[in-house]
Every structure is written in structure tokens, then in C-alpha cells.
Design an enzyme around this catalytic site. Structure first.
Site: not given
Ligand SMILES: Cc1ncc(COP(=O)(O)O)c(C=O)c1O
Ligand SMILES: [Zn+2]
Lengths: 396, 145
Positions: A70, A150, A178, A198, A200, A323
């Protein structure tokens, strides 16, 4: 438990954890300190930077550590926009299926007077380089198109888009969160000016990422303070996380081909199995998609109840229903590929890991089939579809 | 902490009164597929008493659990009492719902009221229309936006 939500986050690898541990108790020095103990930390930090750069085909000086995807997205887009504005260029091109880290940053820029063109991603979830070329104007300062989506896993022709941007002299950023560790990245060959990743998402730690910025691309500072990261990102470096990320990325890159081959076979087995459920459809292109991504819409059911019942069967998955998103609209990505709201509410994403087995794939197929059938049997919406009172969107 | 209380999960996993009453005396359906929630209630009424009730729900965990709980709460009750059922009472009986999930549970109360109205209409029983929620249009904007 079958963890099929690797697009949300991944389990850290043993090696990545082991690479981090010494930096908590042993080498805990501050890389900015001048004594040898601090300089040891600095050396290791720079070594990690070099190793990460080489995985991306970049120069170490082009690698900036951030708190994750992010932050990298925010910094890349803000930087390009503001240096563009200084030259009177206030037009940005992106797509309707970007992550919110990109879309919400673009919304902020719109309030600052920027004009944003969001390219259509079509039914298959892919933009073409030609469409990017046609959208570029005299005042375009940035093209930002994600490498892989994603939610639906579709892969964009990043190299072709990069070539168009380079030819037209427009900065090109790609959110490769991703893609990194799963798809080949060569920032030079692909003409990428800026790239976010990223840790993780490839078995590294959370809260750490990279902004690659080609030498010569002017970066704006989002976090002001000390002179870390060449003055472009203040704050004492998260050294342990950087070490874990470097290790995880190296492992992912050296096993990439083998992993992709195996996972693609598993993915296709899962797609084939879920395809047998009537009135369901795969979201996104069948071929140009991440090796681990499966995403379906099923008519007549709602995603959250599907996830809760799969959880009871030991399966961790996700959905783009309103939801589950906590908002009243289903996923913007599913809407962008033209899924009507009522179908988008019934979406399911299974993002498998490298070590998934055939037995697990078959178990997931059976579990999803059962749960979809069960929920349809109590759904008045489904009853109306069966009785012909409402029209099906998908074919059987 | 899990998203939902044990009570909600119990009703979600083992919903009471799921199904259809073919010869129902009153039927009420609310919600629409675009918004992601539809609830349909079938009432069997004998001498002013709700002798049987069934429901069908297209929706999230909160929607399914509140349908189930609401049907339990009105079974065997006189129609006049059924009309006093509130979403709040259903939510409390479920040991609460997350704030952003409350709107999904409102449908149960509304579908039941609509089924009672249908029963009144079918039998020419007079009532005050203000007692009942307003008709929504199919394809209209989702509420609570
Ligand atoms: C395509 C994409 N961009 C940005 C992010 C954000 O990454 P982070 O969680 O490391 O801020 C994610 C993950 O949720 C993602 O899948
Ligand atoms: Zn609902």
C-alpha cells in the site's frame, strides 16, 4: 485445515523466519549508528537490498524499503503525479480493477485537480497495450496498471505496456504485489519505471515491501523524518523484516518455474472440478492468470454464507460479496469485468499455495459443490431461477 | 473473537424452519438479488394463530440466522403478537450482531410483516396500512446506502 487464501497473505517459510531471528536478539543495532555493531546492521541491510534488486533486474540504489504494498503504491503514484503536475501534466491512466491502494490514491489526486482515465478491463479482465497507447495524451504523466489482479488473478501485458509508455515518454508504474515471487519480473526488459511489491504475498513477513523506482525517477517523501532510504522514507529500518523478505524473494524466484508448473496443474484441476457446478462461471481469463488463483461466481447464493460453511469444512477462502466486504456493493473487480451485482454477490476466490495436494483440490471441489447445492436449496432467488421467474445469467 | 456469536452460528449452521409451505395462508418476500439479500416467509394461520412457518433466504450468515430465529419467535403466536416482533428483539435473541450486519437482519421482521399483510389481504381482514413497511421497487437502489 486447507489454507486457500494465499492471495490475502501467505505462511512464512521456515527459511525466511530463520533469516529474521538473528536481527531481534543478536544484531539488533541501528543501521544509522556509526559504531561497528550498527554498521554490521547497515551492511546486512544493504546486502539484502542488493539481493532483492538482483531478483528484479534492478540496481540496489533503485530499491526503497516501505511498510508494504500500500505504501509503495501511494508513494509511486503521488510522486509521479506531483512531478508531472510541475510540468503541467495532470492526466493519469489506470484500470478499473486496481487494488484500493491505487484507486483511493487516484481519488485523492482527482480532488487535487488530476484527471484519471480508468481503462475498461473487458470480460477477461485484461487491458491491452494498444488501449493504453490510445489513452495516452500530451498531458499524461503516469500509467499505473497492476501486474496481476488480486481477486481474479488475471495477468496484464506489463512488458508491452511498458514499451508503449517508454516510447511515449510516460512514466509506468505497476502494482506487482500479487506477481512478485510468482511471475517473472525484469524491470529493465519490461520497461517498468516503478514497481510495488509486498513480502507477505510470497512467504515473507507482513508490513514490509519495496518500491522500485528507476534511477532518474523523482520520488516524493511520504514519511518525513530521518535520512533513511536516501531521504525518501524516514524511520529506523525494519531490518529483521527486510532480511526475511530478501530470503523469501530469493527462494520464490529460484523456484518460480517449478512452482508455477505444479500450481498451474493444480489450479486447472480445481477449475475443471468447479466448472461442473451448473450455473457457475470462472471469473477472469483462463490462461493469463496467476498459477494459484481460482475465482468463480455461482448464481443464486451469497458469498459470506458460502465462506462460513467452507470454514466449517476446514477451508479458508474469500469472496467479493458485499456482505464480506463490509460495504453494500460487491467487489469492484467483478463489476469491472461485467458481472451483474446479483452474480457478484455469489463469488468465491480460492488461492492455493505451492504445497497444495491433489487430495486437497478434490476435497475442495466436493466441499464447494455440496455447500453451493445446500445454499441454493434454501435460496428463494435460486427457486425463482429454477422456476423461470428470473432469468439465468450463466448457462448450465 | 469470531465474527458472530455462538447463537448466530448455531442458527446459521442449523437453521430452523427452512422450506416452503405450499398452501400457505400468507407469503411475504422482501429484498432483491442486486442487493444480495432476499427473504421469503410462508405462514400457516389457523384461527388467528401462526401454526406453522417456513422461510427461504438468499443472503449472508446474519440474514440466515435472523430468519431462523425470527421464525422460531413467531411460531404458535397470535397474529397480533407476531406484528409486534422487532428486528431488535431478533438481534437480542441472537446475542447481538456486528453493527455492519444489522441491516441484513432487518429483512426478517419485514418479510414476516409482509406475510401477515398478505394474509389480511387474502381474507379481507381490515388493517391500518401504516402498520406495514412500504413496498420497495424491484431494481430500486439498495437500502442503507
Ligand atoms: C494487488 C495488491 N496491491 C496492494 C496490496 C497491499 O499490500 P500490503 O498489504 O502489503 O499493504 C495488496 C494486498 O492486499 C494487493 O493484493
Ligand atoms: Zn448481509
Amino acid at each position: 485445515m486447507i489454507y486457500a487464501d494465499n492471495a490475502a497473505t501467505t505462511k512464512m517459510s521456515r527459511e525466511a523466519v530463520a533469516a529474521m531471528l538473528p536481527y531481534f536478539e543478536e544484531y539488533y543495532g541501528n543501521p544509522s549508528s556509526l559504531y561497528a555493531f550498527g554498521q554490521k546492521a547497515k551492511e546486512d541491510l544493504e546486502d539484502a537490498r542488493k539481493r532483492i534488486a538482483s531478483c528484479l533486474g534492478a540496481d540496489p540504489r533503485e530499491i526503497l524499503f516501505t511498510s508494504g504494498g500500500s505504501e509503495a503504491d501511494n508513494q509511486a503514484i503521488m510522486s509521479a503525479a506531483h512531478s508531472g503536475a510541475a510540468k503541467g501534466k495532470k492526466h493519469i491512466i489506470s484500470t478499473a480493477m486496481e487494488h484500493h491502494a491505487v484507486l483511493h490514491t487516484l481519488d485523492k489526486l482527482k480532488k487535487q485537480g488530476f484527471e484519471v482515465t480508468l481503462l475498461d478491463v473487458h470480460e477477461n479482465g485484461i487491458v491491452t497495450a494498444e488501449e493504453v497507447r490510445n489513452a495516452i495524451r500530451e498531458d499524461t504523466c503516469l500509467v499505473t496498471v497492476m501486474y496481476a489482479n488480486n481477486e481474479i488473478g488475471t495477468i496484464q501485458p506489463v512488458g508491452e505496456i511498458g514499451a508503449v509508455c517508454r516510447e511515449r515518454g510516460v512514466l509506468f508504474h505497476t502494482d506487482a504485489v500479487q506477481a512478485a515471487g510468482h511471475l517473472p519480473i525484469d524491470v529493465k526488459a519490461q520497461n517498468i519505471d516503478m514497481l510495488s511489491l509486498s513480502a507477505h504475498k510470497f512467504h515473507g513477513p507482513k508490513g514490509i515491501g519495496v518500491l522500485y523506482a528507476r534511477r532518474g525517477v523523482l520520488l516524493e517523501t511520504l514519511i518525513s523524518g530521518g535520512a533513511q532510504e536516501r531521504g525518501k522514507r524516514a524511520g529506523t529500518e525494519n531490518l529483521a523484516a527486510v532480511m526475511g523478505m530478501a530470503k523469501a524473494l530469493e527462494i520464490a524466484c529460484s523456484n518460480m518455474e517449478r512452482n508455477a508448473e505444479r500450481m498451474t496443474a493444480m489450479r486447472d484441476r480445481l477449475i475443471e472440478g468447479l466448472d461442473r457446478i451448473p450455473y457457475g462461471e470462472l471469473n477472469g481469463d483462463r490462461v493469463h492468470r496467476l498459477p494459484g488463483n481460482v475465482n468463480f461466481c455461482f448464481e443464486g447464493i451469497e458469498g459470506e454464507s458460502l465462506l462460513l460453511l467452507l470454514d466449517d469444512k476446514g477451508i479458508c477462502a474469500s469472496s467479493g460479496s458485499a456482505c464480506t466486504s463490509g460495504s453494500l456493493d460487491p467487489s469492484h473487480v467483478l463489476l469491472a469485468i461485467g458481472r451483474p451485482h446479483e452474480v457478484a454477490h455469489g463469488s468465491l476466490r480460492l488461492s492455493i499455495g505451492e504445497d497444495v495436494t491433489e487430495e486437497e483440490i478434490d476435497y475442495m471441489i466436493a466441499a464447494v459443490t455440496d455447500v453451493v447445492t445446500y445454499l441454493r436449496n434454501m435460496s428463494p432467488f435460486w427457486r425463482d431461477l429454477v422456476n423461470g421467474k428470473r432469468r439465468h445469467v450463466f448457462s448450465e | 473473537m469470531a465474527l458472530y456469536s455462538e447463537k448466530v452460528m448455531d442458527h446459521f449452521r442449523h437453521p430452523r424452519n427452512v422450506g416452503v409451505i405450499e398452501d400457505a395462508d400468507g407469503v411475504g418476500e422482501v429484498g432483491n438479488p442486486v442487493c444480495g439479500d432476499i427473504m421469503k416467509i410462508y405462514l400457516k394461520i389457523d384461527g388467528d394463530i401462526v401454526t406453522d412457518v417456513k422461510f427461504e433466504t438468499f443472503g449472508c450468515g446474519s440474514a440466515i440466522a435472523s430468519s431462523s430465529m425470527a421464525t422460531e419467535m413467531i411460531k404458535g403466536k397470535p397474529v397480533s403478537e407476531v406484528l409486534t416482533l422487532t428486528n431488535k428483539a431478533v438481534t437480542e435473541a441472537l446475542d447481538g450482531l456486528p453493527a455492519h450486519k444489522l441491516h441484513c437482519s432487518v429483512l426478517a421482521e419485514e418479510a414476516i410483516k409482509k406475510a401477515v399483510k398478505d394474509y389480511y389481504d387474502r381474507n379481507g381482514i381490515p388493517y391500518d396500512p401504516a402498520q406495514f413497511p412500504e413496498e420497495e421497487e424491484e431494481g430500486g437502489a439498495c437500502r442503507f446506502r
